[in-house]
Design a protein around this motif. Sequence first.
Motif, PDB file in Angstrom:
ATOM      1  N   LEU A 130       0.848  -1.187   0.000  1.00  0.00           N
ATOM      2  CA  LEU A 130       0.000   0.000   0.000  1.00  0.00           C
ATOM      3  C   LEU A 130       0.881   1.233   0.000  1.00  0.00           C
ATOM      4  O   LEU A 130       1.766   1.372   0.845  1.00  0.00           O
ATOM      5  N   PHE A 131       0.640   2.121  -0.970  1.00  0.00           N
ATOM      6  CA  PHE A 131       1.421   3.340  -1.131  1.00  0.00           C
ATOM      7  C   PHE A 131       0.515   4.559  -0.995  1.00  0.00           C
ATOM      8  O   PHE A 131      -0.639   4.532  -1.419  1.00  0.00           O
ATOM      9  N   ALA A 132       1.066   5.631  -0.424  1.00  0.00           N
ATOM     10  CA  ALA A 132       0.358   6.911  -0.359  1.00  0.00           C
ATOM     11  C   ALA A 132       1.400   8.021  -0.311  1.00  0.00           C
ATOM     12  O   ALA A 132       2.424   7.887   0.367  1.00  0.00           O
ATOM     13  N   VAL A 178      -6.748  -3.048   4.349  1.00  0.00           N
ATOM     14  CA  VAL A 178      -6.616  -1.674   3.841  1.00  0.00           C
ATOM     15  C   VAL A 178      -7.240  -0.692   4.819  1.00  0.00           C
ATOM     16  O   VAL A 178      -6.659   0.356   5.110  1.00  0.00           O
ATOM     17  N   ARG A 179      -8.388  -1.017   5.343  1.00  0.00           N
ATOM     18  CA  ARG A 179      -9.060  -0.110   6.284  1.00  0.00           C
ATOM     19  C   ARG A 179      -8.301   0.033   7.597  1.00  0.00           C
ATOM     20  O   ARG A 179      -8.419   1.068   8.252  1.00  0.00           O
ATOM     21  N   GLN A 180      -7.524  -0.968   7.959  1.00  0.00           N
ATOM     22  CA  GLN A 180      -6.671  -0.843   9.146  1.00  0.00           C
ATOM     23  C   GLN A 180      -5.518   0.125   8.895  1.00  0.00           C
ATOM     24  O   GLN A 180      -5.033   0.782   9.816  1.00  0.00           O
ATOM     25  N   GLN A 181      -5.081   0.215   7.643  1.00  0.00           N
ATOM     26  CA  GLN A 181      -3.940   1.048   7.289  1.00  0.00           C
ATOM     27  C   GLN A 181      -4.325   2.501   6.986  1.00  0.00           C
ATOM     28  O   GLN A 181      -3.508   3.404   7.152  1.00  0.00           O
ATOM     29  N   LEU A 182      -5.543   2.696   6.490  1.00  0.00           N
ATOM     30  CA  LEU A 182      -5.979   4.021   6.011  1.00  0.00           C
ATOM     31  C   LEU A 182      -7.246   4.488   6.714  1.00  0.00           C
ATOM     32  O   LEU A 182      -8.140   3.678   6.958  1.00  0.00           O
ATOM     33  N   PRO A 183      -7.370   5.779   6.933  1.00  0.00           N
ATOM     34  CA  PRO A 183      -8.633   6.327   7.460  1.00  0.00           C
ATOM     35  C   PRO A 183      -9.619   6.551   6.315  1.00  0.00           C
ATOM     36  O   PRO A 183      -9.665   7.622   5.726  1.00  0.00           O
ATOM     37  N   LEU A 184     -10.385   5.519   5.945  1.00  0.00           N
ATOM     38  CA  LEU A 184     -11.320   5.642   4.809  1.00  0.00           C
ATOM     39  C   LEU A 184     -12.690   6.057   5.256  1.00  0.00           C
ATOM     40  O   LEU A 184     -13.267   5.642   6.157  1.00  0.00           O
TER      41      LEU A 184
END
Length: 146
Positions: free
Chosen positions: A117-119, A140-146
């Motif tokens: 996962l890249f940002a 993904v949801r654990q990694q990003l504030p969606l």
Amino acid sequence: MPESLHIVCPNCQAVNRIPAARLGEGPRCGKCHQFLFTGTPVELDAAGFDKHVSRSDIPLLVDFWAPWCGPCKMMAPQFAQAARQLEPRVRLAKVDTEAEQSLGARFGIRSIPTLALFAHGRELARQPGAMGANDILRWVRQQLPL
């Protein structure tokens, strides 16, 4: 969230500026007029990968895979299902490590499939091994504030 976002076209690689409020309204590329989001992972070569990582304002989830890999083939429909649920907040892409060996080497991909996962131009997280769609979404949801 910024007022507008830069989104790289999955078809022609042009960088588009899209109002953040209109991201979910099926925006089209200003250059090739194709949809910027199709709910399917985009296949990237090294140049396309670099452009999506460096120029797009939305996170990029990459599946590093190879055509000979059984678990990769099993995960492909699960990854596509996750794309339908994560776009337009996250772009999902696939990188064939056989065809793009330089990318696999650059990121030290030791096993496939591997999700990265890249940002904002940098890697945020990595997860090796095949995953189901729900597991991909949860990760993904654990990694990003969606």
